[in-house]
Design an enzyme around this catalytic site. Structure first.
Site, PDB file in Angstrom:
ATOM      1  N   SER A 149     -45.628 -26.879  -1.724  1.00 42.95           N
ATOM      2  CA  SER A 149     -46.309 -26.085  -0.699  1.00 42.95           C
ATOM      3  C   SER A 149     -46.187 -24.605  -1.083  1.00 42.95           C
ATOM      4  O   SER A 149     -45.474 -24.267  -2.026  1.00 42.95           O
ATOM      5  CB  SER A 149     -45.641 -26.307   0.651  1.00 42.95           C
ATOM      6  OG  SER A 149     -44.337 -25.749   0.610  1.00 42.95           O
ATOM      7  N   LYS A 150     -46.843 -23.757  -0.326  1.00 42.41           N
ATOM      8  CA  LYS A 150     -46.779 -22.314  -0.604  1.00 42.41           C
ATOM      9  C   LYS A 150     -45.333 -21.827  -0.617  1.00 42.41           C
ATOM     10  O   LYS A 150     -44.943 -21.034  -1.454  1.00 42.41           O
ATOM     11  CB  LYS A 150     -47.565 -21.547   0.463  1.00 42.41           C
ATOM     12  CG  LYS A 150     -49.059 -21.600   0.203  1.00 42.41           C
ATOM     13  CD  LYS A 150     -49.673 -20.232   0.402  1.00 42.41           C
ATOM     14  CE  LYS A 150     -51.031 -20.181  -0.252  1.00 42.41           C
ATOM     15  NZ  LYS A 150     -52.125 -20.339   0.637  1.00 42.41           N
TER      16      LYS A 150
END
Ligand code: GLU
Length: 474
Positions: free
Chosen positions: A243-244
């Site tokens: 994920s980010k």
């Protein structure tokens, strides 16, 4: 002689070059370099609604910054649509593709029936497979489907995953051309890879099932299937999808975080590939050692801590001149880069060069390097960080006041001479060297950490050093 190796990186320009794409590009680039071949770039821009020109530019710039530029100008997949249609016509003529007039409603009905009959959903795609084209209904637009084999199996001989088998009865008569005449992704990839002479396809393993269907298209055209290597995706340190928060960012974000291209390549090559336990791998070693058998089968885990450690190594291993260049080049993207605009460029460069040996020992990123250099450009009277204020308040100002006349009296402003003055003073005052160095550092930099204090004195020069010390002498 075997054909020269041709690899390709084939991003869809719907976003920036993210870290997973950068790793795919690196593996393709390295394999081409390792085998004396070339890497091509194909922009998969057939999704007109989502593809953008800024994204194309960001991908090309990201590759350039990483040092992974393609060996030829990029190919636009969208522009090759006429060629894709030409191949489909050829397939129809050979009998390996056919026009299909099944409506959406019919398709759904056939799927429902397949479910009820416990048949694979693929049977629903074959309504027009054996029908006479003369029966074609009027005014119904046709798609073109592949006449896929009904029996046996399709095997993808993958260099990473081993043999991956697909039962042909489960594979659709897949759509090659949509009813508006636009080629599908599945077709375009195969035709482009064939026409571009690609010998090795290295990409994420999310494309592994596509590989089975694409193999059918190669076979239908009688073309050689390239060597395939599907690399496991990158996960976060907790094993979840990247994920980010974990680092699923565009490469320009890594540039803004102050990572060096050489370090990012070193980190990325180890995400899914290994050379024994080697952590630090130079650009030359990477090219010499890279090969497909050492690609791991399991998912790689992204870890910022490791990336930082590797970046710190490459900062220390870089020449002072290169680091000055990198800092100056990045000053508009680093969050604290403006510090490097506070003096004129020539002065900034010479100050940075002089301070670099001391600075680079401590920094893990260019941000930290710029931060460490901030004292060079700070304006008097220096703002004091809390710890520096405490050091000066608790007896430090007296030490500064004692040392000031000794510095004023010295003829030679060198690291050695200055160190001798402070050592003598510490011995005479019966204090440890650190007890004298700390207040000096606080007064000269406003901080409690910095490069060696004698280096700081030498880099700042006599006039500025004495002025800063006077500001704090109590
Ligand atoms: N355009 C695809 C992607 O960005 C890659 C296709 C391929 O490598 O075959 O995921």
């Amino acid at each position: 002689m075997a054909d020269a190796v041709v690899t390709r990186f084939a991003p869809s320009p719907t976003g920036f070059l993210h870290i997973g794409g950068a790793r795919t590009a690196l593996f393709n680039w390295l394999y081409a370099r390792a085998k004396g071949g070339k890497m091509l770039l194909r922009i998969e821009d057939t999704d007109r609604a989502r593809s953008t020109e800024p994204a194309v530019q960001a991908i090309i710039e990201g590759l350039d910054w990483l040092g992974l530029s393609a060996d030829e100008p990029p190919v636009s997949q969208f522009e090759r649509a006429p060629r894709h249609r030409e191949v489909v016509e050829e397939m129809i003529a050979r009998g390996s593709a056919y026009r299909c007039y099944t409506t959406q409603a019919e398709l759904e009905e056939l799927r429902e029936k397949a479910r009820a009959d416990k048949q694979p959903p693929s049977v629903a795609t074959r309504l027009w497979r054996d029908r006479d084209p003369a029966e074609a209904p009027e005014g119904v637009p046709a798609v073109v489907r592949l006449r896929a084999p009904l029996e046996g199996e399709t095997i993808v001989r993958d260099e990473v995953q081993g043999d991956v088998r697909f039962a042909n009865k489960d594979l659709d008569d897949l759509v090659l051309l949509r009813s508006d005449g636009s080629p599908t992704y599945m077709l375009a990839v195969v035709v482009d890879d064939h026409d571009m002479g690609v010998t090795h396809i290295i990409r994420g393993d999310d494309h592994l099932t596509n590989a089975g269907r694409q193999t059918l298209i190669y076979k239908a055209m009688g073309w050689d299937v390239p060597v395939m290597a599907h690399i496991p995706l990158i996960h976060g340190p907790d094993g979840a999808k990247l994920s980010k928060r974990h680092g699923a960012l565009g490469v320009e974000a890594y540039r803004e975080m102050g990572y060096l291209p050489v370090a990012l390549r070193n980190y990325l090559v180890k995400l899914g590939w290994a050379h024994g336990d080697d952590e630090i791998i130079s650009p030359e070693q990477m090219i010499a050692w890279f090969d497909l058998p050492q690609i791991n089968k399991g998912a790689a885990r992204f870890d910022f801590k490791k990336l930082e450690a590797i970046n710190g190594h490459w900062i220390r291993a870089s020449s002072d001149a290169d680091l000055v260049e990198m800092l100056m080049d990045s000053r508009d993207v680093l969050p604290n880069g403006a510090i490097l605009n506070s003096a004129d460029e020539a002065t900034t460069r010479s100050q940075l060069t002089a301070a670099m040996p001391g600075l680079k020992e401590r920094a893990k990123t260019l941000i930290e390097l710029a931060d460490g250099a901030a004292f060079l450009f700070a304006k008097r009277p220096l703002p004091l960080e809390e710890k520096a204020e405490t050091i000066l308040a608790e007896g430090g100002r007296k030490v500064v006041a004692d040392l000031l006349p000794l510095f004023e009296a010295t003829e030679s402003w060198t690291v050695e001479a200055l160190e001798e003055i402070v050592r003598d003073y510490a011995t005479r005052s019966e204090i440890k060297l650190g007890k004298a160095a700390q207040p000096l550092r606080a007064a000269l930099t406003g901080r409690s950490t910095s490069p060696g204090v004698f280096d700081v004195l030498a880099v700042l020069g006599r006039e500025e050093s004495l002025a800063r010390l006077k500001d704090q002498a109590g």
